[in-house]
Design a protein around this motif. Structure first.
Motif, PDB file in Angstrom:
ATOM      1  N   SER A 175      30.126  81.820  42.112  1.00 52.40           N
ATOM      2  CA  SER A 175      30.144  80.549  41.383  1.00 52.40           C
ATOM      3  C   SER A 175      31.566  80.033  41.152  1.00 52.40           C
ATOM      4  O   SER A 175      31.752  78.871  40.793  1.00 52.40           O
ATOM      5  N   LEU A 176      32.571  80.893  41.353  1.00 50.45           N
ATOM      6  CA  LEU A 176      33.965  80.463  41.219  1.00 50.45           C
ATOM      7  C   LEU A 176      34.398  79.742  42.482  1.00 50.45           C
ATOM      8  O   LEU A 176      33.955  80.066  43.581  1.00 50.45           O
ATOM      9  N   ASP A 177      35.282  78.789  42.341  1.00 49.06           N
ATOM     10  CA  ASP A 177      35.764  78.012  43.480  1.00 49.06           C
ATOM     11  C   ASP A 177      36.905  78.772  44.157  1.00 49.06           C
ATOM     12  O   ASP A 177      38.065  78.660  43.754  1.00 49.06           O
ATOM     13  N   MET A 178      36.555  79.552  45.181  1.00 46.02           N
ATOM     14  CA  MET A 178      37.551  80.347  45.905  1.00 46.02           C
ATOM     15  C   MET A 178      37.655  79.843  47.337  1.00 46.02           C
ATOM     16  O   MET A 178      36.663  79.405  47.928  1.00 46.02           O
ATOM     17  N   ALA A 179      38.837  79.932  47.897  1.00 42.68           N
ATOM     18  CA  ALA A 179      39.057  79.483  49.272  1.00 42.68           C
ATOM     19  C   ALA A 179      38.354  80.399  50.271  1.00 42.68           C
ATOM     20  O   ALA A 179      37.815  79.941  51.267  1.00 42.68           O
ATOM     21  N   ASP A 180      38.350  81.690  50.006  1.00 45.50           N
ATOM     22  CA  ASP A 180      37.729  82.675  50.899  1.00 45.50           C
ATOM     23  C   ASP A 180      36.735  83.522  50.119  1.00 45.50           C
ATOM     24  O   ASP A 180      36.771  83.581  48.887  1.00 45.50           O
ATOM     25  N   GLN A 181      35.888  84.205  50.863  1.00 45.26           N
ATOM     26  CA  GLN A 181      34.933  85.136  50.270  1.00 45.26           C
ATOM     27  C   GLN A 181      35.710  86.293  49.632  1.00 45.26           C
ATOM     28  O   GLN A 181      36.639  86.828  50.232  1.00 45.26           O
ATOM     29  N   PRO A 182      35.364  86.694  48.403  1.00 49.39           N
ATOM     30  CA  PRO A 182      36.075  87.814  47.783  1.00 49.39           C
ATOM     31  C   PRO A 182      35.801  89.130  48.513  1.00 49.39           C
ATOM     32  O   PRO A 182      34.733  89.313  49.095  1.00 49.39           O
ATOM     33  N   GLU A 183      36.784  90.004  48.507  1.00 51.39           N
ATOM     34  CA  GLU A 183      36.646  91.336  49.102  1.00 51.39           C
ATOM     35  C   GLU A 183      36.744  92.367  47.987  1.00 51.39           C
ATOM     36  O   GLU A 183      37.619  92.281  47.130  1.00 51.39           O
ATOM     37  N   ILE A 184      35.860  93.344  48.025  1.00 51.26           N
ATOM     38  CA  ILE A 184      35.870  94.408  47.029  1.00 51.26           C
ATOM     39  C   ILE A 184      36.033  95.728  47.768  1.00 51.26           C
ATOM     40  O   ILE A 184      35.292  96.025  48.703  1.00 51.26           O
ATOM     41  N   THR A 185      37.022  96.503  47.342  1.00 52.99           N
ATOM     42  CA  THR A 185      37.263  97.813  47.911  1.00 52.99           C
ATOM     43  C   THR A 185      37.169  98.840  46.798  1.00 52.99           C
ATOM     44  O   THR A 185      37.883  98.737  45.799  1.00 52.99           O
ATOM     45  N   LEU A 186      36.269  99.794  46.972  1.00 54.44           N
ATOM     46  CA  LEU A 186      36.111 100.852  45.977  1.00 54.44           C
ATOM     47  C   LEU A 186      36.873 102.089  46.418  1.00 54.44           C
ATOM     48  O   LEU A 186      36.962 102.393  47.604  1.00 54.44           O
ATOM     49  N   SER A 187      37.419 102.783  45.457  1.00 55.24           N
ATOM     50  CA  SER A 187      38.121 104.029  45.744  1.00 55.24           C
ATOM     51  C   SER A 187      37.691 105.060  44.715  1.00 55.24           C
ATOM     52  O   SER A 187      37.888 104.833  43.517  1.00 55.24           O
ATOM     53  N   PRO A 188      37.087 106.138  45.128  1.00 53.36           N
ATOM     54  CA  PRO A 188      36.747 106.556  46.486  1.00 53.36           C
ATOM     55  C   PRO A 188      35.661 105.670  47.096  1.00 53.36           C
ATOM     56  O   PRO A 188      34.884 105.044  46.396  1.00 53.36           O
ATOM     57  N   SER A 189      35.626 105.630  48.422  1.00 50.42           N
ATOM     58  CA  SER A 189      34.754 104.698  49.135  1.00 50.42           C
ATOM     59  C   SER A 189      33.268 104.980  48.922  1.00 50.42           C
ATOM     60  O   SER A 189      32.446 104.082  49.090  1.00 50.42           O
ATOM     61  N   TRP A 190      32.911 106.191  48.544  1.00 47.57           N
ATOM     62  CA  TRP A 190      31.502 106.524  48.339  1.00 47.57           C
ATOM     63  C   TRP A 190      30.993 106.139  46.950  1.00 47.57           C
ATOM     64  O   TRP A 190      29.816 106.260  46.648  1.00 47.57           O
ATOM     65  N   TRP A 191      31.868 105.630  46.092  1.00 51.60           N
ATOM     66  CA  TRP A 191      31.488 105.223  44.742  1.00 51.60           C
ATOM     67  C   TRP A 191      30.512 104.047  44.835  1.00 51.60           C
ATOM     68  O   TRP A 191      30.688 103.158  45.652  1.00 51.60           O
ATOM     69  N   LEU A 192      29.479 104.024  44.002  1.00 50.20           N
ATOM     70  CA  LEU A 192      28.429 103.011  44.106  1.00 50.20           C
ATOM     71  C   LEU A 192      28.633 101.794  43.216  1.00 50.20           C
ATOM     72  O   LEU A 192      28.081 100.730  43.484  1.00 50.20           O
TER      73      LEU A 192
END
Length: 70
Positions: free
Chosen positions: A38-55
């Protein structure tokens, strides 16, 4: 004497990092991206979790960092 002048300007809304963090805390990455849509962003947000297996996103704001592209 005549001339033609065209001007163009792109305005970017300044987003509050704490608002972004409050929208994603404790959510799955998919649900967090949905909450940010719903926020006006130029690009799609990216989410990176660390550690990668975290849910889920962390529930503590200090464990979430927000990086904004310029």
């Amino acid at each position: 004497m005549t001339w033609e002048l065209n001007a163009e300007r792109v305005l970017l809304e300044e987003l509050d990092p704490m608002e972004i963090i409050s929208r994603v805390m404790g959510k799955t990455p998919i649900r967090a991206i949905e909450n940010l849509s719903s926020l006006d962003m130029a690009d799609q947000p990216e989410i990176t979790l660390s550690p990668s297996w975290w849910l889920f996103m962390p529930s503590i704001p200090l464990r979430i960092s927000v990086e904004m592209a310029q």
